[in-house]
Every structure is written in structure tokens, then in C-alpha cells.
Design a protein around this motif. Structure first.
Motif, short mmCIF file in Angstrom:
data_model
loop_
_atom_site.label_atom_id
_atom_site.label_comp_id
_atom_site.label_asym_id
_atom_site.label_seq_id
_atom_site.Cartn_x
_atom_site.Cartn_y
_atom_site.Cartn_z
N ALA A 56 0.82 -1.21 0.00
CA ALA A 56 0.00 0.00 0.00
C ALA A 56 0.85 1.26 0.00
O ALA A 56 0.56 2.22 -0.72
CB ALA A 56 -0.93 -0.01 1.21
N ASN A 57 1.92 1.27 0.81
CA ASN A 57 2.76 2.46 0.88
C ASN A 57 3.50 2.71 -0.44
O ASN A 57 3.78 3.86 -0.80
CB ASN A 57 3.75 2.36 2.04
CG ASN A 57 3.06 2.46 3.38
OD1 ASN A 57 1.85 2.53 3.46
ND2 ASN A 57 3.84 2.46 4.45
N ARG A 58 3.83 1.65 -1.16
CA ARG A 58 4.44 1.80 -2.48
C ARG A 58 3.47 2.48 -3.44
O ARG A 58 3.84 3.43 -4.17
CB ARG A 58 4.85 0.44 -3.04
CG ARG A 58 5.42 0.48 -4.46
CD ARG A 58 6.63 1.39 -4.48
NE ARG A 58 7.15 1.63 -5.80
CZ ARG A 58 8.27 1.08 -6.26
NH1 ARG A 58 8.93 0.20 -5.53
NH2 ARG A 58 8.73 1.40 -7.43
N LEU A 59 2.20 2.06 -3.41
CA LEU A 59 1.19 2.67 -4.26
C LEU A 59 1.01 4.15 -3.91
O LEU A 59 0.86 5.00 -4.79
CB LEU A 59 -0.14 1.93 -4.10
CG LEU A 59 -0.14 0.45 -4.51
CD1 LEU A 59 -1.48 -0.17 -4.18
CD2 LEU A 59 0.17 0.29 -5.99
N ILE A 60 1.05 4.44 -2.61
CA ILE A 60 0.87 5.82 -2.15
C ILE A 60 2.04 6.70 -2.59
O ILE A 60 1.84 7.83 -3.08
CB ILE A 60 0.70 5.83 -0.62
CG1 ILE A 60 -0.67 5.25 -0.25
CG2 ILE A 60 0.88 7.25 -0.05
CD1 ILE A 60 -0.85 4.93 1.22
N PHE A 61 3.26 6.20 -2.48
CA PHE A 61 4.42 7.01 -2.87
C PHE A 61 4.48 7.20 -4.38
O PHE A 61 4.88 8.26 -4.87
CB PHE A 61 5.71 6.38 -2.34
CG PHE A 61 6.12 6.93 -1.01
CD1 PHE A 61 7.29 7.65 -0.86
CD2 PHE A 61 5.31 6.78 0.10
CE1 PHE A 61 7.65 8.19 0.36
CE2 PHE A 61 5.65 7.30 1.32
CZ PHE A 61 6.83 8.02 1.46
N ASP A 62 4.08 6.17 -5.13
CA ASP A 62 4.04 6.33 -6.59
C ASP A 62 3.04 7.41 -6.98
O ASP A 62 3.29 8.21 -7.89
CB ASP A 62 3.66 5.00 -7.25
CG ASP A 62 4.80 3.99 -7.23
OD1 ASP A 62 5.95 4.38 -6.89
OD2 ASP A 62 4.55 2.82 -7.54
N GLU A 63 1.89 7.45 -6.29
CA GLU A 63 0.88 8.46 -6.60
C GLU A 63 1.31 9.85 -6.14
O GLU A 63 1.06 10.84 -6.84
CB GLU A 63 -0.45 8.07 -5.93
CG GLU A 63 -1.61 9.02 -6.21
CD GLU A 63 -2.06 9.06 -7.67
OE1 GLU A 63 -2.88 9.92 -8.03
OE2 GLU A 63 -1.57 8.20 -8.46
N LEU A 64 1.98 9.92 -4.99
CA LEU A 64 2.55 11.20 -4.54
C LEU A 64 3.50 11.76 -5.60
O LEU A 64 3.43 12.94 -5.95
CB LEU A 64 3.33 10.99 -3.23
CG LEU A 64 2.63 11.20 -1.91
CD1 LEU A 64 3.55 10.75 -0.78
CD2 LEU A 64 2.22 12.65 -1.71
N ALA A 65 4.37 10.91 -6.10
CA ALA A 65 5.34 11.33 -7.11
C ALA A 65 4.63 11.82 -8.37
O ALA A 65 5.01 12.85 -8.95
CB ALA A 65 6.27 10.17 -7.45
N ARG A 66 3.61 11.09 -8.79
CA ARG A 66 2.88 11.48 -10.00
C ARG A 66 2.21 12.84 -9.83
O ARG A 66 2.32 13.71 -10.70
CB ARG A 66 1.82 10.42 -10.33
CG ARG A 66 1.12 10.64 -11.67
CD ARG A 66 -0.05 9.71 -11.85
NE ARG A 66 -1.16 10.05 -10.98
CZ ARG A 66 -2.04 11.03 -11.24
NH1 ARG A 66 -1.91 11.77 -12.32
NH2 ARG A 66 -3.03 11.26 -10.40
N ARG A 67 1.55 13.05 -8.69
CA ARG A 67 0.83 14.30 -8.47
C ARG A 67 1.77 15.48 -8.26
O ARG A 67 1.44 16.60 -8.64
CB ARG A 67 -0.11 14.15 -7.27
CG ARG A 67 -1.21 13.12 -7.48
CD ARG A 67 -2.27 13.21 -6.39
NE ARG A 67 -3.22 12.11 -6.47
CZ ARG A 67 -4.44 12.13 -5.88
NH1 ARG A 67 -4.83 13.19 -5.19
NH2 ARG A 67 -5.24 11.08 -5.99
N MET A 68 2.91 15.23 -7.64
CA MET A 68 3.86 16.32 -7.38
C MET A 68 4.85 16.53 -8.52
O MET A 68 5.65 17.46 -8.47
CB MET A 68 4.62 16.04 -6.08
CG MET A 68 3.75 16.08 -4.83
SD MET A 68 4.65 15.65 -3.31
CE MET A 68 5.94 16.89 -3.30
N LYS A 69 4.80 15.62 -9.51
CA LYS A 69 5.70 15.71 -10.66
C LYS A 69 7.18 15.64 -10.25
O LYS A 69 8.02 16.43 -10.72
CB LYS A 69 5.42 16.97 -11.48
CG LYS A 69 4.02 16.98 -12.11
CD LYS A 69 3.78 18.24 -12.91
CE LYS A 69 2.47 18.18 -13.68
NZ LYS A 69 1.28 17.91 -12.82
#
Length: 267
Positions: A56-69
Motif C-alpha cells: 500500500a505504501n508503495r502505491l501511495i508514494f508512486d501516486e505522490l510522485a505522480r501528483r507532485m511531478k
């Protein structure tokens, strides 16, 4: 002439500052992160030799990276104790999930709010007679937990003063000590513990006792010594975390982590 020298000096200083800022901005397009790699469904190691971290935390960090560019490199650095040391010494920028404690705020900044919550419980060997209904009941037993693991500031202080606890490097060691009668109970988070007990093949040999000893939020944190730790970054992280909670991404990531762990080849 003196005025010209001052002007040149100021220009040099200004150019150096701008250059340093530009270098920092460029470097901080890539952030490093780590976490507790024995922590399913939140985080666990892939078994394909790549040292990739899943959950779950991997999915969250991947999404953080995507949204923050930005790019966030989630790394497996070894044990939970080593992961914390890497953050403490500034060799890693971000921590993918930590409880709030006073010792930790000495070397990491917390990003609010917590992105997920988890409960910690008492684990015993099946059939063992551990009389437990409140934390004071644990005083008469010997327990074990993982080095540098936390159950929240309040319980950590209580345990240090009141409980007889041994500390080991991994959850596997803690569960094996309980299973072999070398400790009467273990303290660890419920969901990760259940998941890891299945992986070790000892789920049927361990019991979870109620009530939980604590319920704590999992926070994203930033190393004090990270060159990327600025008010701007922390603000961006907090804003993005809040948005991801509000739109339901965090809850979905946890559910996906549970599904992925159930499908993960454990043998």
C-alpha cells in the motif's frame, strides 16, 4: 572604486546563491524514500531478487510522485532499525510510514495529517495461558518486540518503565521466540503481523489478544538532514496527502495492498 568592489562582491554572492538554489532544485526532482520492509500489507520485499518494495505504501508514494511531478525512489535498505538510521543521517530523504514519537522528531519532520492508521496488539503462542485484559497485565510476563519499533509515544514510555521486553532485529525472530517459548508474548502491529505470520507459516500457532495496546497514525516524514527538506516541499507533501485522503486514494491503496499480499507467492 570601493563602491564598484562592493557591487562586484554582491553580484558574485548573488550568483553563487542562485547557482546553489538551481542545483538544489535540480537535485530535488529526485527524492529517496524507505520504510519498514517487513510490514505487509503496507510494505514488503519482492521475492524476485530485485529488492523492490511492494504494498500500500508503495502505491501511495508512486501516486505522490505522480501528483507532485517528482521522482521518488523507494529503496529497501535492510532492517527497520537501519531504515531509521538512514533517515537520521540524511542518507534517505523520506520515510514511508512512521508513528509519532518525541525521539523521532529530533531527526525527522512529520507531514500532517497521518495518511493511514494501524493498531498494535499482543501476540501469544496458541494455547498459552497469558491472562490479558489491560496493559498492566503484561507486567508479570516476558515479552519481545522489534528493535526501534514504536507503538506511539505514550505506550513506548510505559513499556520502557513497566514491561520486561527483549528486542530483536526482525519480526520473524520475535514470532519464533514466542512460538518456541523463549518469550511469552510479542508486541507488533496487527495487520502486518497477521500478514507476516502467514508468510512464515505460523499463523495457526499464534493468537492475537484484545484489546489493542495502541492505535496510531502512520505519517510520511522528512529527514532533518535531507538537502531537499524545505518549507516548500513539506507544504507540497501535506497538501497532496490531504488531497489523497479526501479523494479516497489512501483507503483504496490499503485495500489493494491487502489484495496484493493475499496474491503474493509466499513460498
Amino acid at each position: 572604486m570601493l563602491g564598484l568592489k562592493k557591487l562586484v562582491y554582491a553580484s558574485v554572492i548573488g550568483f553563487a546563491a542562485l547557482s546553489a538554489s538551481a542545483i538544489q532544485a535540480d537535485e530535488c526532482n529526485v527524492l529517496t524514500a524507505t520504510g519498514n520492509s517487513e510490514y505487509p500489507p503496507y510494505l514488503w520485499r519482492a521475492n524476485d531478487g530485485t529488492k523492490a518494495l511492494l504494498g500500500a505504501n508503495r502505491l501511495i508514494f508512486d501516486e505522490l510522485a505522480r501528483r507532485m511531478k517528482v521522482e521518488i525512489q523507494l529503496q529497501d535498505v535492510g532492517s527497520w532499525a537501519r531504515a531509521q538510521d538512514m533517515l537520521k543521517t540524511g542518507r534517505i530523504d523520506l520515510m514511508a510510514g512512521a508513528f509519532y514519537t518525541v525521539p523521532r522528531i529530533q531527526y525527522m519532520d512529520y507531514v500532517y495529517p497521518a495518511f493511514l492508521d494501524t493498531t498494535s496488539v499482543v501476540w501469544t503462542k496458541s494455547g498459552a495461558t497469558v491472562d490479558y485484559s489491560q496493559r498492566d497485565d503484561l507486567k508479570k510476563y516476558s515479552g519481545v518486540t522489534v528493535i526501534n519499533n514504536s507503538f506511539g509515544q505514550e505506550f513506548d514510555e510505559y513499556a520502557k518503565k513497566e514491561l520486561e521486553l527483549s528486542y530483536v532485529a526482525s519480526l520473524k525472530q520475535a514470532f519464533m521466540m514466542v512460538n518456541r517459548g523463549r518469550a511469552e508474548y510479542a508486541l507488533y502491529e496487527k495487520n502486518p503481523g497477521l500478514a507476516y505470520a502467514e508468510l512464515l507459516g505460523v499463523a495457526a500457532e499464534l493468537n492475537v489478544l484484545e484489546p489493542a495496546i495502541s492505535s496510531e497514525g502512520l505519517y510520511l516524514t522528512v529527514s532533518h538532514l535531507s538537502k531537499c527538506n524545505t518549507g516548500k516541499l513539506r507544504g507540497q507533501l501535506a497538501k497532496t496527502v490531504q488531497e489523497m485522503i479526501a479523494d479516497g486514494f489512501m483507503a483504496k491503496a490499503l485495500q489493494q495492498g491487502l489484495k496484493d499480499w493475499a496474491a503474493f507467492p509466499h513460498k
